[in-house]
Design a protein around this motif. Structure first.
Motif, PDB file in Angstrom:
ATOM      1  N   VAL A 124       0.858  -1.180   0.000  1.00  0.00           N
ATOM      2  CA  VAL A 124       0.000   0.000   0.000  1.00  0.00           C
ATOM      3  C   VAL A 124       0.898   1.235   0.000  1.00  0.00           C
ATOM      4  O   VAL A 124       1.726   1.412   0.902  1.00  0.00           O
ATOM      5  N   PHE A 125       0.753   2.069  -1.020  1.00  0.00           N
ATOM      6  CA  PHE A 125       1.543   3.295  -1.135  1.00  0.00           C
ATOM      7  C   PHE A 125       0.675   4.479  -0.713  1.00  0.00           C
ATOM      8  O   PHE A 125      -0.415   4.690  -1.264  1.00  0.00           O
ATOM      9  N   GLN A 126       1.138   5.214   0.267  1.00  0.00           N
ATOM     10  CA  GLN A 126       0.338   6.302   0.810  1.00  0.00           C
ATOM     11  C   GLN A 126       0.175   7.427  -0.212  1.00  0.00           C
ATOM     12  O   GLN A 126       1.108   7.728  -0.962  1.00  0.00           O
ATOM     13  N   PRO A 127      -0.996   8.077  -0.220  1.00  0.00           N
ATOM     14  CA  PRO A 127      -1.197   9.204  -1.142  1.00  0.00           C
ATOM     15  C   PRO A 127      -0.301  10.383  -0.774  1.00  0.00           C
ATOM     16  O   PRO A 127       0.129  10.523   0.370  1.00  0.00           O
ATOM     17  N   CYS A 128      -0.034  11.213  -1.750  1.00  0.00           N
ATOM     18  CA  CYS A 128       0.846  12.360  -1.529  1.00  0.00           C
ATOM     19  C   CYS A 128       0.237  13.588  -2.196  1.00  0.00           C
ATOM     20  O   CYS A 128      -0.030  13.578  -3.409  1.00  0.00           O
ATOM     21  N   HIS A 129       0.028  14.631  -1.414  1.00  0.00           N
ATOM     22  CA  HIS A 129      -0.515  15.902  -1.901  1.00  0.00           C
ATOM     23  C   HIS A 129       0.595  16.941  -1.799  1.00  0.00           C
ATOM     24  O   HIS A 129       1.314  16.998  -0.804  1.00  0.00           O
ATOM     25  N   ALA A 130       0.773  17.764  -2.872  1.00  0.00           N
ATOM     26  CA  ALA A 130       1.912  18.685  -2.897  1.00  0.00           C
ATOM     27  C   ALA A 130       1.526  20.016  -3.523  1.00  0.00           C
ATOM     28  O   ALA A 130       0.467  20.160  -4.147  1.00  0.00           O
ATOM     29  N   ALA A 169       2.943  19.474 -19.953  1.00  0.00           N
ATOM     30  CA  ALA A 169       1.707  19.955 -19.344  1.00  0.00           C
ATOM     31  C   ALA A 169       0.509  19.686 -20.252  1.00  0.00           C
ATOM     32  O   ALA A 169       0.520  20.019 -21.441  1.00  0.00           O
ATOM     33  N   ALA A 170      -0.533  19.072 -19.687  1.00  0.00           N
ATOM     34  CA  ALA A 170      -1.761  18.836 -20.444  1.00  0.00           C
ATOM     35  C   ALA A 170      -2.631  20.096 -20.481  1.00  0.00           C
ATOM     36  O   ALA A 170      -3.356  20.332 -21.447  1.00  0.00           O
ATOM     37  N   GLU A 171      -2.571  20.859 -19.425  1.00  0.00           N
ATOM     38  CA  GLU A 171      -3.283  22.144 -19.315  1.00  0.00           C
ATOM     39  C   GLU A 171      -2.337  23.133 -18.656  1.00  0.00           C
ATOM     40  O   GLU A 171      -1.217  22.789 -18.293  1.00  0.00           O
ATOM     41  N   VAL A 172      -2.824  24.366 -18.473  1.00  0.00           N
ATOM     42  CA  VAL A 172      -2.017  25.379 -17.811  1.00  0.00           C
ATOM     43  C   VAL A 172      -1.633  24.904 -16.407  1.00  0.00           C
ATOM     44  O   VAL A 172      -2.456  24.322 -15.690  1.00  0.00           O
ATOM     45  N   LEU A 173      -0.385  25.131 -16.023  1.00  0.00           N
ATOM     46  CA  LEU A 173       0.096  24.793 -14.682  1.00  0.00           C
ATOM     47  C   LEU A 173       0.817  26.005 -14.128  1.00  0.00           C
ATOM     48  O   LEU A 173       1.655  26.606 -14.812  1.00  0.00           O
ATOM     49  N   ARG A 174       0.478  26.368 -12.893  1.00  0.00           N
ATOM     50  CA  ARG A 174       1.022  27.592 -12.315  1.00  0.00           C
ATOM     51  C   ARG A 174       1.749  27.297 -11.003  1.00  0.00           C
ATOM     52  O   ARG A 174       1.446  26.326 -10.306  1.00  0.00           O
ATOM     53  N   LYS A 175       2.684  28.170 -10.700  1.00  0.00           N
ATOM     54  CA  LYS A 175       3.339  28.116  -9.398  1.00  0.00           C
ATOM     55  C   LYS A 175       2.290  28.327  -8.321  1.00  0.00           C
ATOM     56  O   LYS A 175       1.456  29.231  -8.413  1.00  0.00           O
ATOM     57  N   GLY A 176       2.305  27.496  -7.294  1.00  0.00           N
ATOM     58  CA  GLY A 176       1.324  27.579  -6.224  1.00  0.00           C
ATOM     59  C   GLY A 176       0.166  26.621  -6.379  1.00  0.00           C
ATOM     60  O   GLY A 176      -0.607  26.428  -5.428  1.00  0.00           O
ATOM     61  N   ASP A 177       0.022  25.988  -7.559  1.00  0.00           N
ATOM     62  CA  ASP A 177      -1.068  25.016  -7.752  1.00  0.00           C
ATOM     63  C   ASP A 177      -0.897  23.832  -6.802  1.00  0.00           C
ATOM     64  O   ASP A 177       0.226  23.413  -6.491  1.00  0.00           O
ATOM     65  N   GLN A 178      -2.025  23.288  -6.378  1.00  0.00           N
ATOM     66  CA  GLN A 178      -2.046  22.093  -5.539  1.00  0.00           C
ATOM     67  C   GLN A 178      -2.243  20.874  -6.439  1.00  0.00           C
ATOM     68  O   GLN A 178      -3.095  20.888  -7.343  1.00  0.00           O
ATOM     69  N   VAL A 179      -1.452  19.837  -6.212  1.00  0.00           N
ATOM     70  CA  VAL A 179      -1.540  18.640  -7.052  1.00  0.00           C
ATOM     71  C   VAL A 179      -1.558  17.385  -6.191  1.00  0.00           C
ATOM     72  O   VAL A 179      -1.036  17.375  -5.066  1.00  0.00           O
ATOM     73  N   GLN A 180      -2.169  16.340  -6.734  1.00  0.00           N
ATOM     74  CA  GLN A 180      -2.189  15.022  -6.103  1.00  0.00           C
ATOM     75  C   GLN A 180      -1.336  14.084  -6.940  1.00  0.00           C
ATOM     76  O   GLN A 180      -1.497  14.014  -8.171  1.00  0.00           O
ATOM     77  N   LEU A 181      -0.396  13.382  -6.306  1.00  0.00           N
ATOM     78  CA  LEU A 181       0.560  12.554  -7.032  1.00  0.00           C
ATOM     79  C   LEU A 181       0.127  11.093  -7.028  1.00  0.00           C
ATOM     80  O   LEU A 181      -0.331  10.578  -5.995  1.00  0.00           O
ATOM     81  N   GLN A 217       7.662   6.365 -12.391  1.00  0.00           N
ATOM     82  CA  GLN A 217       6.764   6.901 -13.393  1.00  0.00           C
ATOM     83  C   GLN A 217       5.392   7.088 -12.759  1.00  0.00           C
ATOM     84  O   GLN A 217       5.133   6.620 -11.660  1.00  0.00           O
ATOM     85  N   GLY A 218       4.526   7.784 -13.461  1.00  0.00           N
ATOM     86  CA  GLY A 218       3.191   8.024 -12.935  1.00  0.00           C
ATOM     87  C   GLY A 218       2.619   9.322 -13.474  1.00  0.00           C
ATOM     88  O   GLY A 218       2.959   9.748 -14.582  1.00  0.00           O
ATOM     89  N   TYR A 219       1.791   9.977 -12.688  1.00  0.00           N
ATOM     90  CA  TYR A 219       1.188  11.241 -13.116  1.00  0.00           C
ATOM     91  C   TYR A 219       0.719  12.003 -11.893  1.00  0.00           C
ATOM     92  O   TYR A 219       0.702  11.472 -10.765  1.00  0.00           O
ATOM     93  N   PHE A 220       0.365  13.270 -12.105  1.00  0.00           N
ATOM     94  CA  PHE A 220      -0.351  13.990 -11.049  1.00  0.00           C
ATOM     95  C   PHE A 220      -1.515  14.749 -11.669  1.00  0.00           C
ATOM     96  O   PHE A 220      -1.559  14.998 -12.874  1.00  0.00           O
TER      97      PHE A 220
END
Length: 1012
Positions: free
Chosen positions: A552-558, A630-642, A599-602
């Motif tokens: 089980v790999f724990q989720p990571c929010h960044a 980038a699939a869409e616009v990505l900005r500094k400060g955006d919250q992402v789930q890995l 490998q993977g995505y966020f």
């Protein structure tokens, strides 16, 4: 005036006063002895430095340098790195003291490592300059100062002191500690460059003047001599060089940087203050540094009062040992035309090259076929040539010099003592191989010369290049051997091939890294100055085993901390743009320690259906950079789930733990002398390189797999814990490799808790390594392991490739299937008592197909070796059968032809056969029956139209060459031919054979008549 300068001036005045007292005392002694001439006074002022300095051994010179900076100026003494560069594909060898500190200059040092804390450093670095940009190989031996291996004494400041302190330290060391007369020293500085917009380094000039350097000893030079650059891009800056005049008693300013052997550079002080950008512009560095380098060999030459590096104690014991083993007079130091027979050149070549071989092999670089290994092979073969051909030393003499090298250098580099036996074994094996290649190469040259026209003056370039590339012939040796035959080779064409080969090597080296996004040092400095915290990548270790046995790999929010695009930091990127993404935390593993990146995505908060695929993950200066399109616009400060690619990560974990277990099993079987020489862990397989004298045997391979299987079956726990680096190094049996480890460091132990490893709290011998990789929690998860390949990459280093789990099971099953097929074929061969030639050829073809399958299929390596041995036996059996049947068939055909053509001196005819071997045997047997006959036989294949050709002429028949005959006929048929003056064969293609037969007979008759 700075306090440091004042103190220096006081010391200088005191030294000058002492010098004058000695001079006055000596002069009075001259007067008292009634000497009427002042010539002896002049002799005192200009006499060789050897009369002043007699107590500086090379060991003392090296130790004085490091102690000076360590004790008086608080520099940390850092051991020399191995000559194989750490993770730097741009270099074949470490060629300067600064190589191991490149991560600091580039701002990419791991912030948790000791290296990141360096401010003042000193060391003596082992360097090799042979191959690549800095290549002294062909110059070694021609003069008395070029070397392939040398030691670089250096001191560094990383954002600490700069020009003034560096100059003061250098001058004090040379004039006070080493007691070099200041009047013998000349100093150059950067004169500026208008094209680059760089001003003259007036600051450095004024510093030297303030230290008492006379203005006529202080000289300006331009970019070529006094501006140092790391490479095409990267840190660079002006430098100031200190030169020494061997003669003295004169003004030698005009000889500085003039390639004079009398005035030589001894120390280069580089002031790193710019960065050469990709567009070739210069940009000021965020942190200024000092990088100095002084060749130990050249300095020892000065301090021991010699004019040649080879006359110092770094070389004289070696030269004496060479003389004892050779059949030549002692070394006399001659060069150029005075060196009759190049005997002294040979002494220098052998002495230099055996030092290089010893140091490189001790550091894990062995002679081989590519990269640094290929360069080392050329060095070894050059040494063998001069040793055996010029010095007339017996085979094995080169390796016998290794203990002398260890005696000279072993105090500074103790690995030379430890590895002496291995070094000698490798040199001896490679020498024997080269001497065998020399014999083979001479045969190739002789055969080629026989095929050339009598008036030919040029040797074929492809043959010369093949001798060089495949047999390891030095190009100059080829030239000498051809010169003896009155021929030469097109040097320009050879140079073109060499350049093409080098370009191909460079393309292979750089193709992988070209697609990656790399943070440059300015962006790294910008992140650090903007107080962007380093990426917390500890979540990569946050996983556990569930009750059902699944990981089980724990989720990571960044949070997006920075975006890097187009060589600059940006606040946002648009859809479709390729960029590097720096997060505040990540669960992705960045490629390091031999393990592939995750490998993977966020996904971005608020856009759950838009995926940002992570293509690569790198670590730079404490920041984890995720390469993303980038699939869409990505900005500094955006919250992402890995989101990890969990199967890929788990597969890497399996392979990495299996690699540790494999390393342990090898040491159990072969002993603690086994050293890891490299590894790579990927999802599909693992690769492990290690030092061992020869390839592993079938029983050894089986024993290793059994040992690993036992560890897997025991399902041992795998313990991982971060501990202080100093504490970790106290663990008994710890295995480390040449890496810069972070502090604290992660310890991975199988079956024994890390806490129990200290102070011999356990008697159990187990696998324990320093490792930042991701691992299984129990060994049972490996499932199975099969070694599918094991071979010697170069003499002394083997590479194992292994698979695990289902892939291992499939490899075992494939091995069983191939075993059954080999047994079936063997049984069929045994039952065929009297096969026809067609049957024998068909069975031989089946053996060949099965051999290819065994060679190429992923099966246990021990099983492959067993099957290969059996198949070689079957191949011998079928080949013997075919030869006998072909000889029998050829005898019948030859008899028929003899009856038909018994009265002819020239026989040109056809034979019905599909085999060139049968055709050749028929020609041979006919010639045996009619020794004076010229015979050519053709076989026309239907319906392809292919024509086989074979011919033979009497031995010693000068009017007609068999190879020329076959070539003429085959060329008429649109094909080619080859052979000797006596026997030849060829192929072609034609619809009507009549014309070919007529051409063959007319050519032979014409040559025979003209020859008579």
């Amino acid at each position: 005036m700075p306090t440091a300068v004042k103190l220096h001036r006081r010391r200088r005045a005191a030294n000058m006063a002492a010098h004058m007292r000695r001079l006055t005392h000596w002069y009075r002694a001259v007067i008292n002895n009634n000497l009427t001439s002042l010539s002896s006074v002049r002799g005192y002022l200009s006499r060789s430095y050897s009369q002043v300095q007699t107590d500086f051994s090379s060991n003392r010179v090296r130790r004085t340098f490091t102690d000076f900076f360590h004790e008086l100026y608080q520099h940390i003494i850092v051991p020399s790195s191995p000559v194989r560069p750490r993770g730097d594909p741009s270099l074949l060898f470490v060629n300067a003291g600064m190589n191991q500190f490149k991560p600091i200059f580039l701002g990419a040092a791991d912030p948790r490592s000791e290296m990141a804390t360096y401010r003042r450093v000193v060391n003596s670095q082992k360097c090799v300059r042979a191959g690549g940009k800095h290549n002294d190989l062909e110059d070694v031996g021609r003069d008395v100062y070029h070397h392939t291996f040398f030691e670089m004494l250096g001191n560094w400041s990383f954002g600490d002191y700069f020009k003034e302190e560096a100059c003061i330290m250098a001058w004090r060391l040379l004039t006070e500690e080493y007691r070099i007369p200041p009047e013998r020293l000349y100093v150059s500085y950067f004169a500026g460059d208008a094209t680059s917009g760089l001003p003259a380094d007036e600051e450095t000039r004024h510093i030297w003047l303030s230290l008492g350097v006379p203005s006529d000893h202080l000289l300006p030079f331009g970019m070529k001599d006094n501006f140092w650059e790391m490479g095409e891009i990267g840190p660079c800056g002006p430098c100031t060089e200190i030169h020494y005049d061997h003669i003295g008693g004169r003004n030698a300013a005009s000889l500085v940087n003039a390639d004079s052997p009398d005035v030589v550079e001894i120390w280069n002080l580089v002031f790193m203050q710019y960065n050469r950008e990709a567009d070739h512009s210069l940009r000021s560095l965020p942190q200024f540094s000092v990088d100095t380098g002084m060749g130990l060999e050249r300095l020892v030459t000065v301090l021991q009062g010699q004019r040649s590096n080879y006359d110092t104690d770094l070389f004289t014991p070696l030269l004496s040992a060479i003389q004892q083993r050779s059949n030549c007079p002692e070394y006399r130091g001659r060069t150029g035309e005075a060196d009759v027979g190049k005997v002294d050149m040979a002494y220098r070549v052998v002495a230099d090259h055996v030092r290089t071989l010893s140091v490189c092999i001790a550091d894990g670089v062995y002679p081989g076929m590519s990269g640094a290994e290929l360069v080392l092979r050329r060095i070894l073969r050059r040494a063998v040539r001069f040793s055996t051909e010029v010095l007339q030393a017996p085979e094995g003499a080169l390796a016998s010099l290794v203990p002398t090298v260890a005696h000279i250098l072993g105090d500074a580099y103790p690995e030379l003592h430890k590895e002496s036996d291995r070094i000698m074994d490798i040199i001896n094996e490679n020498e024997a191989q080269f001497l065998s290649s020399l014999k083979q190469g001479r045969r190739v040259i002789d055969r080629t010369l026989q095929r050339l026209e009598n008036n030919a003056t040029l040797f074929p370039v492809p043959v010369a290049w093949s001798l060089h590339r495949n047999l390891g012939f030095p190009l100059d040796l080829i030239g000498l051997m051809l010169e003896e035959q009155g021929l030469s080779v097109d040097q320009r064409a050879l140079d073109v091939l060499a350049i093409e080969n080098e370009n191909l090597r460079c393309q292979v080296q750089t193709s992988v890294g070209d697609t990656l996004v790399h943070l440059d040092l300015h962006s790294l400095a910008q992140l650090q100055s903007g107080e962007v915290p380093h990426t917390d990548d500890s979540p990569k270790y946050h996983y556990s085993l569930a009750q059902d046995g699944k990981y089980v790999f724990q989720p990571c929010h960044a949070t997006v901390q920075a975006l890097y695009c187009g060589q600059t930091l940006v606040s946002e990127v648009a859809g479709g743009q390729r960029c590097g993404v720096v997060l505040d935390r990540t669960c992705f593993y960045a490629e390091q320690g031999g393990q592939s990146h995750d490998q993977g995505y966020f996904i971005r908060d608020g856009l759950p259906d838009v995926l940002y695929p992570v293509e690569a993950v790198q670590l730079a200066g404490g920041y984890v950079v995720h390469q993303v399109t980038a699939a869409e616009v990505l900005r500094k400060g955006d919250q992402v789930q890995l989101y990890l690619d969990e199967p890929q990560r788990l597969a890497c974990m399996v392979k990495h733990t299996a690699t540790h277990v494999l390393n342990f099993a090898l040491r159990q079987l072969l002993g603690s002398s086994v050293e890891q020489r490299g590894s790579h862990v990927a999802a599909d397989r693992l690769r492990f390189d290690f030092s061992v004298k020869g390839s592993l045997s079938i029983p050894q391979l089986q024993e290793i797999e059994r040992s690993i299987h036992n560890i897997i079956t025991e399902n041992n726990a795998v313990y991982m814990e971060e501990v202080p680096l100093a504490r970790a190094k106290d663990i008994p049996g710890l295995r480390t490799v040449d890496e810069v480890y972070p502090d604290p460091v992660r310890v991975v132990s199988v079956a024994v808790p890390v806490a129990d490893l200290y102070d011999s709290q356990t008697d159990r011998w187990t696998s324990v390594e320093l490792c930042c990789g991701t691992h299984l929690l129990t060994t049972g998860e490996i499932g199975d392991l099969v070694i599918i390949s094991e071979r010697q990459m170069v003499k002394g280093i083997s590479r194992i490739v292994a698979v695990t789990g289902d892939d291992a099971r499939e490899a075992r099953e494939a091995g069983q299937v191939l075993t059954q097929e080999v047994e079936s074929l063997s049984a069929r061969l045994a039952t065929v008592a009297s096969p026809s030639l067609a049957d024998a050829n068909r069975l031989a073809k089946e053996v060949g197909i099965l051999t290819d399958a065994v060679d190429c299929t992923a099966i246990p390596q021990w099983k492959r070796r067993e099957l290969q041995t059996r198949l070689k036996g079957l191949q011998r059996t079928t080949n013997t059968s075919i030869r006998k049947l072909e000889t029998k068939e050829a005898a019948v055909k030859a008899q028929s032809l003899f009856i038909k053509n018994s009265n002819k001196n020239i026989v040109v005819d056809t034979v019905d056969t599909d085999s060139i071997s049968v055709l050749m045997k028929t020609v041979n047997q006919y010639s045996d029956r009619a020794p004076g006959t010229l015979i050519m036989l053709l076989s026309h294949q239907q319906p392809s139209g292919k024509v086989l050709c074979a011919c033979q002429v009497p031995k010693g028949f000068s009017a007609l060459s068999a190879s020329d005959w076959a070539l003429t006929v085959s060329a008429r048929l649109g094909g080619n031919a080859g052979g000797s003056a006596t026997v030849a064969k060829g192929t072609g293609s034609v619809a009507n054979l009549t014309e070919a037969l007529r051409c063959a007979e007319e050519y032979a008759q014409d040559k025979t008549q003209n020859g008579c």
